[in-house]
Structure formats: structure tokens, C-alpha cells
Design a protein around this motif. Structure first.
Motif, PDB file in Angstrom:
ATOM      1  N   ARG A  83       4.958  -4.564  -5.762  1.00  0.00           N
ATOM      2  CA  ARG A  83       3.500  -4.700  -5.770  1.00  0.00           C
ATOM      3  C   ARG A  83       2.874  -3.979  -4.587  1.00  0.00           C
ATOM      4  N   GLU A  84       3.461  -4.145  -3.410  1.00  0.00           N
ATOM      5  CA  GLU A  84       2.926  -3.483  -2.210  1.00  0.00           C
ATOM      6  C   GLU A  84       2.985  -1.967  -2.351  1.00  0.00           C
ATOM      7  N   ASN A  85       4.071  -1.457  -2.903  1.00  0.00           N
ATOM      8  CA  ASN A  85       4.198  -0.021  -3.120  1.00  0.00           C
ATOM      9  C   ASN A  85       3.064   0.499  -3.995  1.00  0.00           C
ATOM     10  N   LEU A  86       2.808  -0.189  -5.084  1.00  0.00           N
ATOM     11  CA  LEU A  86       1.805   0.278  -6.033  1.00  0.00           C
ATOM     12  C   LEU A  86       0.385   0.168  -5.471  1.00  0.00           C
ATOM     13  N   ILE A  87       0.084  -0.923  -4.797  1.00  0.00           N
ATOM     14  CA  ILE A  87      -1.251  -1.084  -4.228  1.00  0.00           C
ATOM     15  C   ILE A  87      -1.515  -0.014  -3.174  1.00  0.00           C
ATOM     16  N   LEU A  88      -0.518   0.233  -2.306  1.00  0.00           N
ATOM     17  CA  LEU A  88      -0.692   1.256  -1.284  1.00  0.00           C
ATOM     18  C   LEU A  88      -0.897   2.627  -1.920  1.00  0.00           C
ATOM     19  N   ALA A  89      -0.120   2.949  -2.956  1.00  0.00           N
ATOM     20  CA  ALA A  89      -0.274   4.240  -3.627  1.00  0.00           C
ATOM     21  C   ALA A  89      -1.678   4.381  -4.202  1.00  0.00           C
ATOM     22  N   GLY A  90      -2.203   3.304  -4.792  1.00  0.00           N
ATOM     23  CA  GLY A  90      -3.556   3.352  -5.334  1.00  0.00           C
ATOM     24  C   GLY A  90      -4.591   3.593  -4.254  1.00  0.00           C
ATOM     25  N   GLN A  91      -4.423   2.930  -3.108  1.00  0.00           N
ATOM     26  CA  GLN A  91      -5.380   3.114  -2.011  1.00  0.00           C
ATOM     27  C   GLN A  91      -5.301   4.520  -1.431  1.00  0.00           C
ATOM     28  N   LEU A  92      -4.103   5.099  -1.412  1.00  0.00           N
ATOM     29  CA  LEU A  92      -3.968   6.476  -0.937  1.00  0.00           C
ATOM     30  C   LEU A  92      -4.712   7.453  -1.842  1.00  0.00           C
ATOM     31  N   TYR A  93      -4.871   7.088  -3.106  1.00  0.00           N
ATOM     32  CA  TYR A  93      -5.656   7.903  -4.030  1.00  0.00           C
ATOM     33  C   TYR A  93      -7.158   7.609  -3.927  1.00  0.00           C
ATOM     34  N   GLY A  94      -7.533   6.721  -3.007  1.00  0.00           N
ATOM     35  CA  GLY A  94      -8.949   6.445  -2.789  1.00  0.00           C
ATOM     36  C   GLY A  94      -9.485   5.244  -3.535  1.00  0.00           C
ATOM     37  N   MET A  95      -8.621   4.452  -4.168  1.00  0.00           N
ATOM     38  CA  MET A  95      -9.083   3.268  -4.889  1.00  0.00           C
ATOM     39  C   MET A  95      -9.475   2.163  -3.910  1.00  0.00           C
ATOM     40  N   ALA A 153       9.477  -2.512   1.147  1.00  0.00           N
ATOM     41  CA  ALA A 153       8.252  -3.162   0.659  1.00  0.00           C
ATOM     42  C   ALA A 153       8.506  -3.681  -0.748  1.00  0.00           C
ATOM     43  N   THR A 154       7.647  -4.568  -1.225  1.00  0.00           N
ATOM     44  CA  THR A 154       7.784  -5.066  -2.592  1.00  0.00           C
ATOM     45  C   THR A 154       7.239  -4.031  -3.574  1.00  0.00           C
TER      46      THR A 154
END
Length: 326
Positions: free
Chosen positions: A103-115, A100-101
Motif C-alpha cells: 500500500r505504501e509503495n502504491l500511494i507514494l508512486a501516486g503522489q510522485l505523479y502529482g496525485m 515498505a508495504t
């Protein structure tokens, strides 16, 4: 509260099979520590010392057998979910998806934290800027250099704005330039108010970054303080001698008899002598060896370093290598 981390008499044992029977191994044998808010705390120990087990208990990845602890005021045993909301953790292996890119890594991590998606994207933009990754954001991670990938992994650990960030061997395998760059990023995180708990095999790294540090050996804390305080415990200058033959024990017996040497330690083929005003006593040391017919291969003299502190406290040098399993 002034402390970000407080642990008291932390203990952990494992049952292992050896020679056909089950034995109990005490990996952590009563660790008590306090880490102040906003400081970089270095955590050192040789392989098998128990520091990885301690780190895993602090990050709620491993249950505690005995003792108690809090992170940001939340109980490690009774409130593990709250603890996880307030910490970030970057392991030695990292956690980025290489296909993954960034950016994709970071966005997914944020969503996993409930963002929400918008908030995760906004936070991703902030971190890409902080860690100087904006130009790489839309490249897949497998194309990153080691230093770039490590910066991304630390950014992943910061996605939830943690109060405490655990970094496990963050610069292992990096070249000097990338290490220096990452050191600067870690200092910036501290300036921003993040408390950093840092494990490392590099003593120069611990010396350069840590406000305070602890040395762990055989499941207990054997030394704690600022790098300068620990170095001041060494009694005098450090004279390192390697002999041209295998007469190390003979030389040690010779030095045992003189009053101007405060302490003697052996490490492999090397003899470490601790003496006040090392430069002044060095000619006398040469005279003693020459009188006994003992030849030297190399001699060096230096002011105490964290290597010397580590050797004094554990009886061995901290070698670069694989992380301890205990």
C-alpha cells in the motif's frame, strides 16, 4: 488516432572503447514500427539485438540520435514530459521498495505523479483489488512471493492510468502457475483498453499474449505480423534431428540433394528440416540416413512454432538468459 505508438527510422549509436581505441557501435539501425491502440504488441530479439535500447528510447530514458516517434500523439523528442504522463513502465528489476508495504509503495508512486493523498489512496485501493493484492496490502514487500511482487510492480506501472504500458520481461523467474496468473492479469489490462508493449524471452508467452509482434536482430526489424502470420511463413512441417555422432555436415550435404525438403538449418547439434507433409517424408529421411550409415539420437516432428520463426529470421534460437545490453 488509431496508433498508440509510431516510430520511424529510429537510430541509436554508442561509442565504446575496444583494443585501446574508440569505435562506434550502431545498436539500433533504423527501426520503424506502429502499435495500434488497445493491442498487446510483443517485441522479441536475442541478446544484443537492440531491443532494450529501443525500449529505453520509447520510454524517454535514452535520447534518440536520429528518427522520430510519437506515443499517444506526443513527440518523443519534443514532448518527453507529456509522453511520460501517458505511459507506465515496468522494468525487469521492478521498482518496489521491499522494506515498505504494498500500500505504501502504491500511494507514494501516486503522489510522485502529482496525485493528492486522497486520490492516491483511492487509486491504490482500485489496483490492489484488480491485481488481487488486497490481503497483502499492509505486509512489507520482502515477504511477498515472486508472483505477488511482480503483480505489485505492474500495479505500480498502472498507478497513473497510463494509455500505454511497457512491460520488460514481466514473467522472468516465475513458476508456471504465477506466469499463468500474470498472463491473465495482462489480458485484463488489455480488455480495459490499455495498450501493452511486451518484451519477453519466452516465445510461448509471445504466442499466447501478442496480437502482433516484431522480431529484432542486429539493430533492425527482421519480421513483423501476427503470430499466426509469421508461423505461416515457415515452409512446411519442422523435423528436428539430432545425430548419434558428429556427422551433422555430412547429413546436411545429403539432405541438400533432395527436392522434398524445402529448407535446412543447423542449430548446435540439431538439424532442422522443413518439409511439406513431414510425417509422409520421415520414412524416406530414415532410409537416406541408414543408407549412409548415419545413426540418429532423436527425431521429432511438429507444426511450425515461433521458435521456428525466430530460428529462420535470426539463424539461432532465442535462449532464456540475461537481457541484451544493446
Amino acid at each position: 488516432m488509431s496508433n498508440a505508438i509510431e516510430i520511424t527510422d529510429l537510430r541509436k549509436s554508442f561509442s565504446v572503447k575496444a583494443k585501446g581505441r574508440i569505435i562506434k557501435v550502431e545498436a539500433v539501425r533504423g527501426v520503424t514500427l506502429a502499435v495500434k491502440r488497445g493491442e498487446i504488441f510483443g517485441f522479441l530479439g536475442p541478446n544484443g539485438a537492440g531491443k532494450t535500447t529501443t525500449l529505453r528510447m520509447l520510454t524517454t530514458l535514452l535520447p534518440i540520435d536520429e528518427g522520430k516517434g510519437t506515443i499517444c500523439g506526443y513527440d518523443l523528442v519534443g514532448q518527453p514530459q507529456e509522453v511520460r504522463r501517458h505511459i507506465g513502465y515496468v522494468s525487469q528489476l521492478g521498482g518496489a521498495d521491499w522494506e515498505a508495504t504494498g500500500r505504501e509503495n502504491l500511494i507514494l508512486a501516486g503522489q510522485l505523479y502529482g496525485m493528492k493523498r486522497h486520490d492516491a489512496e483511492q487509486r491504490t485501493g482500485e489496483l490492489l483489488a484488480v491485481f488481487e493484492l488486497a490481503e497483502l496490502a499492509d505486509r512489507v514487500v520482502r515477504t511477498y512471493s515472486g508472483g505477488q511482487r511482480r503483480r505489485l510492480e505492474i500495479a505500480l506501472g498502472m498507478i497513473n492510468r497510463p494509455e500505454v504500458l511497457f512491460l520488460d520481461e514481466p514473467t522472468t523467474g516465475l513458476d508456471p502457475q504465477n506466469r499463468a496468473n500474470l498472463w491473465e492479469q495482462i489480458r485484463k489490462l488489455k480488455e480495459g483498453g490499455t495498450t501493452i508493449f511486451l518484451t519477453t524471452h519466452y516465445l510461448d508467452e509471445a504466442d499466447a499474449l501478442s496480437d502482433r509482434l516484431a522480431i529484432m536482430d542486429c539493430g533492425i526489424i527482421v519480421a513483423e505480423g501476427t503470430p499466426q502470420e509469421l508461423k505461416e511463413q515457415i515452409s512446411g512441417d519442422v523435423i528436428q534431428i539430432r545425430l548419434a555422432d558428429d556427422r551433422t555436415q555430412q547429413a546436411k550435404r545429403l539432405f541438400d540433394k533432395v527436392s522434398f525438403i524445402n529448407e535446412i538449418r543447423l542449430e548446435g547439434e540439431d538439424i532442422y528440416l522443413y518439409a511439406k507433409n513431414g510425417a509422409q517424408v520421415l520414412p524416406r529421411i530414415f532410409e537416406m540416413l541408414e543408407a549412409e550409415g548415419v545413426q540418429t539420437q532423436s527425431v521429432s516432428i511438429a507444426t511450425p512454432s515461433l521458435d521456428d520463426v525466430f530460428l529462420k529470421q535470426t539463424g539461432r534460437l532465442l535462449r532464456d538468459g540475461k537481457e541484451d545490453i544493446a
